[in-house]
Design a protein around this motif. Structure first.
Motif, mmCIF file in Angstrom:
data_model
loop_
_atom_site.group_PDB
_atom_site.id
_atom_site.type_symbol
_atom_site.label_atom_id
_atom_site.label_comp_id
_atom_site.label_asym_id
_atom_site.label_seq_id
_atom_site.Cartn_x
_atom_site.Cartn_y
_atom_site.Cartn_z
ATOM 1 N N ALA A 7 0.830 -1.210 0.000
ATOM 2 C CA ALA A 7 0.000 0.000 0.000
ATOM 3 C C ALA A 7 0.864 1.260 0.000
ATOM 4 O O ALA A 7 0.558 2.230 -0.710
ATOM 5 C CB ALA A 7 -0.948 -0.006 1.192
ATOM 6 N N VAL A 8 1.951 1.266 0.775
ATOM 7 C CA VAL A 8 2.799 2.460 0.824
ATOM 8 C C VAL A 8 3.595 2.634 -0.467
ATOM 9 O O VAL A 8 3.851 3.767 -0.882
ATOM 10 C CB VAL A 8 3.715 2.491 2.074
ATOM 11 N N ARG A 10 2.411 1.767 -3.423
ATOM 12 C CA ARG A 10 1.397 2.304 -4.343
ATOM 13 C C ARG A 10 1.146 3.789 -4.066
ATOM 14 O O ARG A 10 0.988 4.583 -4.990
ATOM 15 C CB ARG A 10 0.098 1.506 -4.255
ATOM 16 N N GLN A 11 1.150 4.179 -2.788
ATOM 17 C CA GLN A 11 0.946 5.591 -2.447
ATOM 18 C C GLN A 11 2.114 6.439 -2.949
ATOM 19 O O GLN A 11 1.916 7.524 -3.500
ATOM 20 C CB GLN A 11 0.769 5.780 -0.938
ATOM 21 N N ASN A 14 1.800 6.852 -6.608
ATOM 22 C CA ASN A 14 0.756 7.826 -6.919
ATOM 23 C C ASN A 14 1.250 9.254 -6.700
ATOM 24 O O ASN A 14 0.978 10.142 -7.519
ATOM 25 C CB ASN A 14 -0.507 7.557 -6.093
ATOM 26 N N ASP A 15 1.994 9.487 -5.608
ATOM 27 C CA ASP A 15 2.577 10.810 -5.361
ATOM 28 C C ASP A 15 3.463 11.221 -6.538
ATOM 29 O O ASP A 15 3.397 12.356 -7.026
ATOM 30 C CB ASP A 15 3.431 10.809 -4.090
ATOM 31 N N SER A 176 7.813 11.395 0.480
ATOM 32 C CA SER A 176 7.045 10.154 0.474
ATOM 33 C C SER A 176 7.819 9.151 1.324
ATOM 34 O O SER A 176 9.036 9.057 1.224
ATOM 35 C CB SER A 176 6.891 9.582 -0.936
#
Length: 177
Positions: A7-8, A10-11, A14-15, A176
């Motif tokens: 999940a991190v 993917r985050q 996305n950033d 990030s």
């Protein structure tokens, strides 16, 4: 990929995607433990740059680290049909000339290397992204030798930095984790 992204991861991707699609150059610090997947996140950014018609450079502070990154990216990048090369201080002169010609012409789409990337004679046709690993081992002037004001920049570190300190030290970078 032969695995699912966390999940991190993917985050962070996305950033980076949002930054790279904005009209302003990306300036982002990617922080994560050793083995947390920073390189695969950086790979996304490099592929995105190449897909947009740009070149990408990945600079590491040591030849060993540059060679490790090059080896880990070899299968994935090669499967995508991206032309990439390794440039270090130990690159033989003939091969170095070939790489420099490929960078100037745009034939070499991704280059992984060391300080050799900021030496005299290294010219990119259209550098859109610079990834700098263990960025604290490079000076600000060295970082600026690689990029132009319009170049997206992703710097990576495995050194844990509290978010408030990161914002103080790297106020010009989004973070990030």
């Amino acid at each position: 990929l032969p695995f699912q992204l966390t999940a991190v991861q993917r985050q962070a991707i996305n950033d980076i995607r949002l930054d790279m699609e904005s009209p302003h150059p990306m300036r982002r610090l990617l922080q994560g433990d050793v083995g947390s997947g920073k390189t695969i996140v950086a790979l996304y950014a490099m592929v995105k740059a190449v897909a947009g018609g740009y070149q990408a450079a990945f600079m590491a502070p040591t030849e060993v680290l540059a060679e490790q990154h090059f080896a880990s990216l070899t299968k994935t990048i090669a499967e995508l049909g991206i032309t990439f090369r390794l440039l270090t201080g130990r690159t033989p002169p003939g091969e170095r000339r070939e790489i420099l010609t490929g960078l100037r012409s745009g034939q070499v789409q991704v280059v992984v290397g060391t300080h050799a990337l900021i030496q005299e004679g290294v010219e990119f046709r259209n550098l859109g992204l610079a990834v700098i690993d263990e960025q604290h081992r490079f000076g600000v002037e060295q970082r600026e030798m690689l990029i132009k004001p319009e170049t997206d920049l992703l710097v990576m570190t495995a050194t844990p930095i509290p978010r408030t300190l990161a914002l103080t030290l790297y106020g010009d970078l989004d973070v990030s984790i």
